[in-house]
Write an enzyme that holds these catalytic residues in place. Structure first.
Site, PDB file in Angstrom:
ATOM      1  N   HIS A 100       7.246  -7.410  -5.031  1.00 51.14           N
ATOM      2  CA  HIS A 100       5.837  -7.760  -5.232  1.00 51.14           C
ATOM      3  C   HIS A 100       5.729  -9.131  -5.906  1.00 51.14           C
ATOM      4  O   HIS A 100       5.881  -9.236  -7.131  1.00 51.14           O
ATOM      5  CB  HIS A 100       5.138  -6.694  -6.071  1.00 51.14           C
ATOM      6  CG  HIS A 100       4.749  -5.484  -5.279  1.00 51.14           C
ATOM      7  ND1 HIS A 100       3.449  -5.056  -5.137  1.00 51.14           N
ATOM      8  CD2 HIS A 100       5.497  -4.616  -4.563  1.00 51.14           C
ATOM      9  CE1 HIS A 100       3.410  -3.976  -4.377  1.00 51.14           C
ATOM     10  NE2 HIS A 100       4.659  -3.692  -4.013  1.00 51.14           N
ATOM     11  N   GLU A 151       3.163 -10.744  -6.612  1.00 51.65           N
ATOM     12  CA  GLU A 151       1.946 -10.841  -7.430  1.00 51.65           C
ATOM     13  C   GLU A 151       2.062 -10.147  -8.773  1.00 51.65           C
ATOM     14  O   GLU A 151       1.146 -10.259  -9.604  1.00 51.65           O
ATOM     15  CB  GLU A 151       0.760 -10.257  -6.653  1.00 51.65           C
ATOM     16  CG  GLU A 151       0.631  -8.752  -6.651  1.00 51.65           C
ATOM     17  CD  GLU A 151       1.625  -8.021  -5.753  1.00 51.65           C
ATOM     18  OE1 GLU A 151       1.606  -6.778  -5.758  1.00 51.65           O
ATOM     19  OE2 GLU A 151       2.418  -8.690  -5.064  1.00 51.65           O
ATOM     20  N   GLY A 192       2.317   5.015   1.224  1.00 51.71           N
ATOM     21  CA  GLY A 192       2.626   5.653   2.491  1.00 51.71           C
ATOM     22  C   GLY A 192       3.795   5.036   3.220  1.00 51.71           C
ATOM     23  O   GLY A 192       4.631   4.326   2.653  1.00 51.71           O
ATOM     24  N   GLN A 239       8.068  -3.544   5.570  1.00 53.02           N
ATOM     25  CA  GLN A 239       8.564  -2.337   6.237  1.00 53.02           C
ATOM     26  C   GLN A 239       7.963  -2.181   7.631  1.00 53.02           C
ATOM     27  O   GLN A 239       8.651  -1.795   8.578  1.00 53.02           O
ATOM     28  CB  GLN A 239       8.248  -1.118   5.366  1.00 53.02           C
ATOM     29  CG  GLN A 239       8.984  -1.115   4.039  1.00 53.02           C
ATOM     30  CD  GLN A 239       8.441  -0.095   3.051  1.00 53.02           C
ATOM     31  OE1 GLN A 239       7.660   0.779   3.427  1.00 53.02           O
ATOM     32  NE2 GLN A 239       8.846  -0.209   1.791  1.00 53.02           N
ATOM     33  N   CYS A 298       5.853  -5.798   0.848  1.00 53.27           N
ATOM     34  CA  CYS A 298       6.239  -4.400   0.637  1.00 53.27           C
ATOM     35  C   CYS A 298       6.006  -3.566   1.900  1.00 53.27           C
ATOM     36  O   CYS A 298       6.823  -3.593   2.815  1.00 53.27           O
ATOM     37  CB  CYS A 298       5.521  -3.828  -0.573  1.00 53.27           C
ATOM     38  SG  CYS A 298       6.270  -2.318  -1.229  1.00 53.27           S
ATOM     39  N   LEU A 299       4.919  -2.830   1.977  1.00 52.46           N
ATOM     40  CA  LEU A 299       4.607  -2.082   3.190  1.00 52.46           C
ATOM     41  C   LEU A 299       4.532  -3.030   4.379  1.00 52.46           C
ATOM     42  O   LEU A 299       4.873  -2.659   5.507  1.00 52.46           O
ATOM     43  CB  LEU A 299       3.282  -1.338   3.018  1.00 52.46           C
ATOM     44  CG  LEU A 299       2.852  -0.418   4.149  1.00 52.46           C
ATOM     45  CD1 LEU A 299       3.793   0.770   4.286  1.00 52.46           C
ATOM     46  CD2 LEU A 299       1.419   0.081   3.928  1.00 52.46           C
ATOM     47  N   GLY A 331       0.823  -1.198   0.000  1.00 51.19           N
ATOM     48  CA  GLY A 331       0.000   0.000   0.000  1.00 51.19           C
ATOM     49  C   GLY A 331       0.855   1.244   0.000  1.00 51.19           C
ATOM     50  O   GLY A 331       2.073   1.188   0.208  1.00 51.19           O
TER      51      GLY A 331
END
Length: 694
Positions: free
Chosen positions: A184, A186, A64, A96, A92-93, A62
């Site tokens: 990613h 996907e 941000g 993190q 990903c997010l 996502g």
């Protein structure tokens, strides 16, 4: 112990690749069911009692930063629960946020990696057991640096050399069932680190649950009040009908063999409505402005407003078309009658969950403007056949009269509409302020570097004024480009045509460009997500980054197709709502927003001075036979029929035409090059007014 059929909870951070990840999980974990919630749907206190009903959690990507509570929501609390630990896989997010929770430093990459493919090195164990070569797509501007001796172990990494050096690509917690990847899995272009890694995660999670005897409670359907139903394609796509309903409506059709008849000839004979529609005083026009609680119905001089009554305009149109289906139109043509018209860019805000900026939104043109066409003429330019059709019962006289007119026209010398006198003065083109546009490019790039978007399709409006009005028909020919849906080209990454720019040169420049391929890839992955949301798992990229030639540019074009689940009969059902549902979930068009879509649209509202209205919306039709075809409205000009378009109140001869243009801003964008790209897109449109360059 783990249940026989895995039950997964996917937490979505308002991303535009979520359904790609959902489908990858369903393909990789046999018989799993997946529930999806937004990251701000529940507090951790509200979620905690339900975790025992799930086998594992997937934390999706996502926009941000994991250090911003509004971006990460409930995810930040999952990693440090004192009890009820559950296996979690982050993307990903997700990685993190796991890193930040266990002491990792969050940093910006020196060189952002959005839509770029990297070779991923790994330890060959754990998530990467049995995995060999990994070429993975990355969408990130932030990364984590693990603390030495901490609780997280690095499993994979990328060597970005001079760009960023060593970058963490996968981690696991040393004692808890937490795993995550930065890239990613996907994405359509990830190879080796997709399904294989998801399968390994499930193997590890399942074994951990068996070892710790973690129970998974039996599902209670009352839980669907909180989590909804398990993911499946749109309910419309899952309706199975052994015998499609046959409506009583029919299409009256007559076919003529007139090889020499052209669309321009039809336009001149039947007015501005050209090939498709032959409208009557009683033809129904349907309009709607975003924000209004009603639909306006217009027949001739009569106009009434019908309240939406808790529906939105999308639902109203779906209800309107529900009993309009027919079954006996000619199978060789795509349109038998039905709705034709325009939908604005802003009409897609509601389904996307974006609030309209009322300060920039005007009511110069309806956001929904459709005609219900009952009489139509369709020309097959390949065979020369002309189809004359009517949905009106006992309308044989109109069909035969029209056939006579067209037959006579094919053998007569038709004097084309005279072009207007030469323009008395050079048309004046007012471009967006260059310094302001370039400043907005820099603002967009800062949002990209901060992790808020991978790509922002920034646009601006140019204005053309001229002082010798011509009939719209006179402009039609020079404006038409030899491409499907002539006023648009739904593709990315243009290269200006010029002497010496052959196909080979264009292919080398476009396919060999990291920026251009990345730009295309981001939108391909976004459109896959939109299609998965409606048709299910069967979405294929039939062409990726093919180079196609158009009138003024070479462009990279990708083709994505989705098929309904086996046994679904809606595709051939005249009352099908499937196309309308897909259109609703696809707007605003991803090729004109960037990704992730919701956050990108919100950012673009702060970077653009006006609403886009028709520009960046779609135009097309919804046929009474169940089919539909819609195309993104770009490379077009608009003359709004209101007095505000005149340069001065006392100069009625002045015409104002609005032209939208722009480009996809990425981390690799160069401001001056983006300005030049916008001018390339303007050139083919303003040329119709006798302006040779801009």
């Amino acid at each position: 112990m783990a249940v026989e059929k895995p039950r997964l909870l996917l937490i979505d951070s308002y991303d535009s690749f979520t359904f790609n990840l959902v489908c990858l999980c369903k393909q990789s974990i046999p018989n799993c069911t997946i529930y999806i919630i937004k990251n701000d749907a529940l507090t951790i206190a509200g979620l905690l009692p339900f975790l025992s009903f799930f086998s594992a959690v997937i934390v999706g990507p996502g926009p941000g930063s994991p250090e911003n509570d509004e971006d990460i929501g409930v995810i930040k609390d999952l990693w440090t629960l004192p009890e009820q630990i559950i296996p979690i896989f982050g993307v990903c997010l997700g990685l993190q946020s796991l890193g930040v929770a266990y002491g990792a430093q969050l940093k910006r990459l020196d060189v952002v990696k959005h839509g770029q493919i990297s070779h991923i090195q790994h330890n060959g164990a754990d998530l990467f057991h049995g995995v060999r070569l990994v070429e993975a797509v990355r969408y990130h501007s932030l990364h984590v640096v693990l603390s030495k001796g901490g609780e997280l172990e690095e499993l994979a990494w990328a060597d970005d050399a001079a760009d960023n050096g060593h970058v963490v690509m996968a981690v696991r917690h040393t004692s808890k069932p937490f795993w995550a990847v930065q890239y990613h899995p996907e994405s359509v272009c990830t190879r080796g680190g997709g399904a294989e890694v998801i399968m390994n995660f499930w193997r590890l999670a399942h074994n951990w649950s068996l070892k710790t005897r973690r129970p998974v409670k039996h599902w209670n359907t009352t839980l669907e009040n909180t989590f909804g139903k398990p993911w499946q394609p749109s309910p419309l796509a899952c309706i199975h009908r052994s015998t499609p309903s046959i409506p009583h409506r029919t299409v009256g059709t007559q076919i003529l063999e007139i090889p020499g008849l052209t669309a321009a000839t039809v336009s001149e004979l039947f007015g501005r409505f050209c090939i498709i529609g032959s409208l009557m005083q009683t033809s129904l026009q349907i309009t709607h402005f975003v924000g209004d609680g009603y639909i306006t119905l217009i027949r001739g001089q009569q106009s009434i407003q019908e309240n939406l009554d808790r529906r939105d305009a999308w639902a109203w149109i779906a209800d309107f078309m529900r009993d309009k289906g027919v079954h006996n139109g000619h199978p060789d043509i795509p349109f038998w009658g039905g709705l034709i018209g325009l939908l604005s860019y802003e009409l897609g805000f509601g389904p996307l969950g974006v609030s309209l900026n009322k300060e920039t939104h005007s009511k110069r043109h309806p956001d929904l403007n459709l005609m219900f066409v009952e009489r139509s003429v369709v020309i097959d330019s390949l065979t020369g056949r002309v189809f004359i059709q009517s949905l009106i019962p006992d309308d044989d006289c109109w069909i035969s009269d029209t056939a006579s007119i067209l037959t006579n026209a094919s053998s007569a010398d038709i004097t084309p509409l005279a072009r207007a006198d030469p323009i008395q003065s050079t048309p004046v083109v007012t471009l967006p302020d260059k310094s302001r546009y370039i400043a907005r490019i820099h603002e967009a790039k800062e949002r990209i570097f901060a992790g808020d978007s991978y790509e922002l399709c920034l646009t601006a409006r140019s204005i053309l004024l001229h002082f010798s009005p011509r009939l719209p028909n006179v402009f039609y020919q020079p404006l038409v480009l030899p491409i499907p849906f002539s006023s648009c080209g739904p593709s990315k990454a243009p290269s200006r045509k010029a002497p010496g720019i052959t196909r080979a040169v264009a292919e080398a420049a476009l396919i060999g460009s990291t920026k251009e391929v990345a730009e295309n890839l981001m939108i391909v992955d976004l459109i896959r997500h939109d299609l998965h949301a409606v048709v299910g798992e069967d979405v294929q990229v039939k062409q990726f980054c093919g180079v196609e030639e158009y009138e003024t540019v070479w462009q990279l074009v990708s083709v994505i197709e989705g098929k309904l689940e086996p046994g679904t009969s809606l595709a051939s059902d005249p009352s099908s709502q499937l196309g309308w549902e897909l259109l609703k979930k696809s707007l605003p068009p991803g090729s004109m927003t960037g990704a992730p879509k919701k956050r990108s649209v919100e950012i673009l509202q702060t970077l653009e001075d006006q609403d886009r209205s028709i520009y960046s919306g779609v135009f097309g039709y919804w046929c009474v036979g169940g089919g539909s075809d819609w195309s993104v409205t770009i490379r077009s000009c608009f003359k709004y029929e209101d007095r505000s378009n005149a340069a001065t109140e006392d100069c009625s001869c002045v015409e104002r035409w609005d032209i939208g243009a722009g480009g996809a801003i990425t981390a690799l964008s160069k401001a001056d090059a983006e300005w030049e790209e916008m001018l390339v897109k303007l050139k083919s449109v303003v040329g119709a007014f006798g302006v040779s360059c801009v």
